[in-house]
Scaffold this motif. Structure first.
Motif, PDB file in Angstrom:
ATOM      1  N   THR A  60       0.848  -1.193   0.000  1.00  0.00           N
ATOM      2  CA  THR A  60       0.000   0.000   0.000  1.00  0.00           C
ATOM      3  C   THR A  60       0.883   1.243   0.000  1.00  0.00           C
ATOM      4  OG1 THR A  60      -1.830  -1.088   1.145  1.00  0.00           O
ATOM      5  CG2 THR A  60      -1.709   1.307   1.324  1.00  0.00           C
ATOM      6  N   LEU A  61       0.580   2.171  -0.893  1.00  0.00           N
ATOM      7  CA  LEU A  61       1.292   3.442  -0.948  1.00  0.00           C
ATOM      8  C   LEU A  61       0.463   4.482  -0.205  1.00  0.00           C
ATOM      9  CD1 LEU A  61       2.325   3.404  -4.722  1.00  0.00           C
ATOM     10  CD2 LEU A  61       3.752   2.814  -2.758  1.00  0.00           C
ATOM     11  N   GLU A  62       1.027   5.071   0.842  1.00  0.00           N
ATOM     12  CA  GLU A  62       0.325   6.095   1.616  1.00  0.00           C
ATOM     13  C   GLU A  62       1.039   7.424   1.427  1.00  0.00           C
ATOM     14  OE1 GLU A  62      -1.093   5.111   5.541  1.00  0.00           O
ATOM     15  OE2 GLU A  62      -0.496   3.013   5.272  1.00  0.00           O
ATOM     16  N   VAL A  63       0.348   8.379   0.819  1.00  0.00           N
ATOM     17  CA  VAL A  63       0.944   9.672   0.496  1.00  0.00           C
ATOM     18  C   VAL A  63      -0.013  10.782   0.912  1.00  0.00           C
ATOM     19  CG1 VAL A  63       2.229   8.714  -1.454  1.00  0.00           C
ATOM     20  CG2 VAL A  63      -0.037   9.688  -1.839  1.00  0.00           C
ATOM     21  N   ARG A  64       0.476  12.011   0.764  1.00  0.00           N
ATOM     22  CA  ARG A  64      -0.367  13.185   0.939  1.00  0.00           C
ATOM     23  C   ARG A  64      -0.487  13.921  -0.389  1.00  0.00           C
ATOM     24  NH1 ARG A  64      -1.762  14.370   6.079  1.00  0.00           N
ATOM     25  NH2 ARG A  64      -0.570  13.387   7.757  1.00  0.00           N
ATOM     26  N   ASN A  65      -1.556  14.636  -0.534  1.00  0.00           N
ATOM     27  CA  ASN A  65      -1.739  15.475  -1.704  1.00  0.00           C
ATOM     28  C   ASN A  65      -0.518  16.383  -1.857  1.00  0.00           C
ATOM     29  OD1 ASN A  65      -2.716  17.066  -3.766  1.00  0.00           O
ATOM     30  ND2 ASN A  65      -4.389  17.954  -2.590  1.00  0.00           N
ATOM     31  N   GLY A  66       0.104  16.367  -3.020  1.00  0.00           N
ATOM     32  CA  GLY A  66       1.306  17.159  -3.269  1.00  0.00           C
ATOM     33  C   GLY A  66       2.591  16.376  -3.217  1.00  0.00           C
ATOM     34  N   ASP A  67       2.566  15.156  -2.650  1.00  0.00           N
ATOM     35  CA  ASP A  67       3.784  14.339  -2.584  1.00  0.00           C
ATOM     36  C   ASP A  67       4.159  13.791  -3.954  1.00  0.00           C
ATOM     37  OD1 ASP A  67       3.907  14.785   0.105  1.00  0.00           O
ATOM     38  OD2 ASP A  67       3.377  12.753   0.724  1.00  0.00           O
ATOM     39  N   THR A  68       5.448  13.493  -4.096  1.00  0.00           N
ATOM     40  CA  THR A  68       5.969  12.873  -5.313  1.00  0.00           C
ATOM     41  C   THR A  68       6.355  11.427  -5.016  1.00  0.00           C
ATOM     42  OG1 THR A  68       6.767  14.957  -6.253  1.00  0.00           O
ATOM     43  CG2 THR A  68       7.832  12.943  -7.025  1.00  0.00           C
ATOM     44  N   LEU A  69       6.013  10.535  -5.926  1.00  0.00           N
ATOM     45  CA  LEU A  69       6.371   9.119  -5.801  1.00  0.00           C
ATOM     46  C   LEU A  69       7.428   8.766  -6.834  1.00  0.00           C
ATOM     47  CD1 LEU A  69       2.841   7.581  -5.251  1.00  0.00           C
ATOM     48  CD2 LEU A  69       4.776   7.298  -3.701  1.00  0.00           C
ATOM     49  N   GLU A  70       8.436   8.076  -6.391  1.00  0.00           N
ATOM     50  CA  GLU A  70       9.485   7.563  -7.275  1.00  0.00           C
ATOM     51  C   GLU A  70       9.591   6.060  -6.999  1.00  0.00           C
ATOM     52  OE1 GLU A  70      14.145   8.107  -7.189  1.00  0.00           O
ATOM     53  OE2 GLU A  70      13.195   9.907  -8.019  1.00  0.00           O
ATOM     54  N   ILE A  71       9.165   5.246  -7.966  1.00  0.00           N
ATOM     55  CA  ILE A  71       9.034   3.806  -7.726  1.00  0.00           C
ATOM     56  C   ILE A  71       9.812   3.042  -8.783  1.00  0.00           C
ATOM     57  CG2 ILE A  71       7.414   1.884  -7.504  1.00  0.00           C
ATOM     58  CD1 ILE A  71       5.291   4.070  -6.800  1.00  0.00           C
ATOM     59  N   GLU A  72      10.820   2.332  -8.344  1.00  0.00           N
ATOM     60  CA  GLU A  72      11.586   1.463  -9.242  1.00  0.00           C
ATOM     61  C   GLU A  72      10.886   0.110  -9.310  1.00  0.00           C
ATOM     62  OE1 GLU A  72      16.079  -0.391  -9.851  1.00  0.00           O
ATOM     63  OE2 GLU A  72      15.290  -0.046  -7.830  1.00  0.00           O
ATOM     64  N   VAL A  73      10.514  -0.308 -10.506  1.00  0.00           N
ATOM     65  CA  VAL A  73       9.863  -1.599 -10.709  1.00  0.00           C
ATOM     66  C   VAL A  73      10.870  -2.553 -11.345  1.00  0.00           C
ATOM     67  CG1 VAL A  73       7.989  -2.821 -11.862  1.00  0.00           C
ATOM     68  CG2 VAL A  73       7.597  -0.530 -10.938  1.00  0.00           C
ATOM     69  N   VAL A  74      11.134  -3.646 -10.675  1.00  0.00           N
ATOM     70  CA  VAL A  74      12.082  -4.658 -11.142  1.00  0.00           C
ATOM     71  C   VAL A  74      11.287  -5.889 -11.568  1.00  0.00           C
ATOM     72  CG1 VAL A  74      14.097  -6.066 -10.565  1.00  0.00           C
ATOM     73  CG2 VAL A  74      13.839  -3.777  -9.558  1.00  0.00           C
ATOM     74  N   ASN A  75      11.480  -6.333 -12.785  1.00  0.00           N
ATOM     75  CA  ASN A  75      10.718  -7.457 -13.322  1.00  0.00           C
ATOM     76  C   ASN A  75      11.543  -8.743 -13.240  1.00  0.00           C
ATOM     77  OD1 ASN A  75       9.019  -9.194 -14.633  1.00  0.00           O
ATOM     78  ND2 ASN A  75       9.135  -8.190 -16.626  1.00  0.00           N
ATOM     79  N   LYS A  76      11.154  -9.654 -12.343  1.00  0.00           N
ATOM     80  CA  LYS A  76      11.872 -10.917 -12.167  1.00  0.00           C
ATOM     81  C   LYS A  76      11.044 -12.118 -12.620  1.00  0.00           C
ATOM     82  CE  LYS A  76      15.065  -9.559  -8.490  1.00  0.00           C
ATOM     83  NZ  LYS A  76      15.632  -9.914  -7.144  1.00  0.00           N
ATOM     84  N   VAL A  77      10.019 -11.870 -13.445  1.00  0.00           N
ATOM     85  CA  VAL A  77       9.204 -12.977 -13.940  1.00  0.00           C
ATOM     86  C   VAL A  77       9.425 -13.138 -15.434  1.00  0.00           C
ATOM     87  CG1 VAL A  77       7.503 -12.670 -12.114  1.00  0.00           C
ATOM     88  CG2 VAL A  77       7.170 -11.507 -14.310  1.00  0.00           C
ATOM     89  N   ARG A  78       8.797 -14.149 -16.013  1.00  0.00           N
ATOM     90  CA  ARG A  78       9.045 -14.482 -17.418  1.00  0.00           C
ATOM     91  C   ARG A  78       8.148 -13.714 -18.384  1.00  0.00           C
ATOM     92  NH1 ARG A  78       6.152 -18.551 -14.953  1.00  0.00           N
ATOM     93  NH2 ARG A  78       4.306 -19.404 -16.017  1.00  0.00           N
ATOM     94  N   TYR A  79       7.295 -12.822 -17.839  1.00  0.00           N
ATOM     95  CA  TYR A  79       6.379 -12.061 -18.675  1.00  0.00           C
ATOM     96  C   TYR A  79       6.814 -10.595 -18.742  1.00  0.00           C
ATOM     97  CZ  TYR A  79       3.425 -16.072 -17.424  1.00  0.00           C
ATOM     98  OH  TYR A  79       2.934 -17.332 -17.205  1.00  0.00           O
TER      99      TYR A  79
END
Length: 681
Positions: A60-79
């Motif tokens: 769950t991502l919990e933020v406030r209005n005005g916050d910036t999210l920086e999310i690194e997504v690493v793909n370790k599956v075959r799709y």
């Protein structure tokens, strides 16, 4: 030059004292999502499921209005995989939206991709999910957006908050399910269960041990954030013996209303308040299908969680018969009257202006068509009605995703052959959409066809379901589009246009190619304005100063230093500027949104740092003055109005800074032009 700087500083200090802008600073949150295979046991069976960080639902991502999210997504599956931030308004960060081959190419197995975006003007509940094939059957999670620090909900503060995520479960690999449907041309197999927070609940085999428990105490008022993460199925949701007060939907507050049952289409969220006003006991929360299509198979099972009062009698244990939770009545599967009554109860919390002058009037028919079986296909690949293949369409066009480039990349880089722009704005053939439809209309054409909209245009879309093959209810998902707005001093439809909202000097007119950049989406509690500055210097000379994203302090004397911290000065780069002492900021982190050397347009937004203005976005354009010898610079902006301040105060404050910057720019550019002329032969 020094006297101008001192004069501007004095003006700003006076404005600061009168405006008294005191803001809590937005945050930059950084997360890592690892897409991986995880053994998951449901319905007596353990299977390898695709999850994020081994969790179902995911983090769950919990933020406030005005916050910036920086999310690194690493793909370790075959799709292949991407992540879509469902409902987030991607304000000039369209490349972070996530739909595969639409805004980005997929993250290949073993690869990674970092999404960065800012939550702007939204509060409530959204969610994120995979946007590649059917990975989102198990790759999803919640986004909770709370008000800014120091601000409150527009309803009494709840004692507790609980996310209720409704989902679907297959006793199979969901990717195999959709691939089989694609191969055969038939409808996908129905799910084997619905889930609440990843668990089917007591009514399914082998599921009672892990049924989701939601705590409550007598006298409490709690907030439930309900999300329908099912792939295809609208769902009813209710709680035994308890009313629900709806206070928000899809990260927007609504005028509160009370109901015993809610209905959510796939992708929708609804925030409800629930009071602990019943005898202490255990009450089922239940969800099951709303199915409006006739003769269509669907999963008719019911998922449950348990609302448990703290002082309720202990639940049944081994060898002990305890009280069972109370089961609520649920609407019939095809109870359209209940759905209609619920949907018509929604009202905006504040008056919403609707545009009356429409630039684009679009009419889209939507239906589930049938393709004839290709001559080279065996009958096993044509298992739709009468040996056909199912295919959805809009205006008789069935969309085909590109395979090598995303649509956004192809548009940005001018790559030919990826899409065409001939999608019809109206049906190619008008007919009785809800009557008996000729089978000649059942077979759509295929193509990667888009409809181009001019930036800032006001669009009306009419959606019409058809009775082709199977009439049913429809839901429109508007990805990264917003329809709220107004104008500083004067209310104007949903979008604010510089030329219609601000008085320009009588001898200044903006070319259409310039004015379109000064169309801003204005949300409640925001102000916007613009400053115009004429300069006796060529456009190229002025642009050489403005375009330097790495050196704004050359003419912005309120800035002490600047360092580019991400990127090389192109779009998407981040800079960190230090502000001179005495101003209501210490530092500011800013992102370059537009850098157009041909049209002379630069735009940036403030995304972090020790600054006092939230959700600030600025656009600067240059164009030749009427005599062709000078330059007209226009800088427009949008910014939040801080609590306790008026729009007038806020705009005067920002106007003053912008005006001083442009005056300094004019003086510097004019001096450069004189120097250049003195060396000319």
């Amino acid at each position: 030059m020094e006297s101008l700087k001192n004069h501007c500083l004095s003006m700003v200090f006076l404005v600061i004292c009168s405006a008294a802008l005191s803001l809590a600073l937005p945050q930059v949150q950084r997360h890592q999502f690892v897409i991986q295979e995880t053994p998951v046991k449901r319905l007596c069976k353990t299977q390898s499921s695709i999850t994020v960080n081994g969790m179902l639902p995911g983090p769950t991502l919990e933020v406030r209005n005005g916050d910036t999210l920086e999310i690194e997504v690493v793909n370790k599956v075959r799709y292949n995989a991407t992540i879509h931030w469902h409902g987030v308004r991607q304000m000039r960060t369209g490349w972070a939206d996530g739909p595969e081959f639409v805004t980005q190419c997929p993250i290949r197995p073993g690869g990674s991709y970092t999404y960065r975006f800012t939550i702007q003007g939204q509060e409530g509940t959204l969610w994120w999910h995979a946007h590649s094939s059917w990975l989102r059957a198990t790759v999803y999670g919640v986004i909770i957006i709370r008000p800014r620090e120091g601000e409150a909900y527009p309803f009494p503060k709840p004692m507790r908050e609980t996310a209720i995520v409704l989902g679907e479960w297959w006793n199979a690999n969901p990717i195999d399910v959709v691939r089989e449907a694609t191969r055969t041309g038939s409808a996908p197999n129905n799910s084997d269960a619905y889930t609440i927070n990843g668990q089917p609940g007591d009514l399914y085999k082998c599921s009672s041990q892990d049924t989701t428990i939601v705590p409550i105490d007598a006298g409490e008022t709690n907030l439930l954030r309900v999300i329908n993460a099912a792939l295809n199925q609208p769902l009813f949701f209710t709680v035994a013996n308890h009313n629900l007060t709806v206070v928000g939907a899809d990260a927007s507050y609504v005028k509160p209303f009370t109901t015993s049952v809610i209905m959510l289409d796939p992708g929708q969220t609804t925030d409800v308040l629930i009071k602990g006003d019943q005898p202490p006991a255990r009450y089922y929360m239940a969800a099951r299908a709303y199915q409006s299509a006739k003769n269509a198979p669907f999963d008719n099972t019911t998922t449950t969680a348990i609302l448990e009062y703290k002082s309720a009698p202990c639940p049944a244990k081994k060898g002990i018969n305890g009280p069972k939770p109370i089961m609520p009545p649920l609407p019939a599967y095809k109870d359209t009257n209940t759905v209609t009554a619920f949907s018509q109860s929604f009202r905006s919390l504040r008056k919403a202006e609707v545009p009356t002058d429409i630039d684009e009037n679009l009419f889209f028919t939507v239906g589930l068509g049938l393709n004839n079986c290709p001559p080279n296909f065996p009958s096993s690949r044509c298992q739709g009605p009468n040996g056909t293949r199912f295919t959805a369409s809009m205006n008789n066009v069935s969309f085909v995703l590109p395979q090598n480039f995303s649509l956004l990349q192809a548009h940005q880089q001018g790559i030919p052959g990826v899409f065409t722009t001939d999608f019809p704005g109206t049906p190619p053939l008008q007919f009785d959409y809800t009557g008996n439809v000729s089978q000649s209309l059942y077979q759509p054409i295929t193509g990667t066809k888009l409809y181009k909209l001019k930036y800032g245009s006001r669009v009306q879309i009419v959606l019409q379901d058809t009775s082709i093959n199977m009439p049913s209810s429809l839901q429109l998902h508007r990805s990264t589009t917003t329809f709220s707005g107004g104008c500083h001093h004067k209310q104007q439809a949903h979008l604010t246009t510089l030329t219609s909202c601000f008085l320009l000097p009588h001898d200044v007119s903006l070319p259409e190619t310039v004015s379109s950049y000064h169309v801003h989406t204005l949300r409640p509690n925001q102000c916007n304005s613009a400053v115009v500055q004429a300069m006796e210097a060529p456009v190229d000379t002025v642009w050489s100063l403005v375009r330097r994203f790495d050196n704004p302090q050359a003419y912005k004397h309120f800035l002490k230093s600047c360092h580019v911290i991400v990127g090389d000065g192109n779009v998407g780069s981040l800079r960190e500027v230090q502000v001179v002492s005495g101003l209501p900021a210490g530092s500011s982190t800013e992102r370059l949104e537009i850098l157009d050397d041909e049209r002379h347009v630069l735009s940036f937004s403030v995304v972090g740092g020790d600054h006092r203005l939230r959700n600030y976005r600025s656009v600067t354009t240059l164009h030749a003055s009427p005599n062709g010898k000078g330059t007209v610079a226009v800088e427009s902006f949008v910014v939040d109005v801080p609590p306790g301040n008026t729009r007038e105060d806020t705009c005067i404050f920002v106007d003053t800074i912008v005006r001083c910057n442009l005056q300094s720019l004019a003086q510097l550019a004019q001096n450069m032009a004189k120097t250049q002329n003195s060396f000319s032969p």
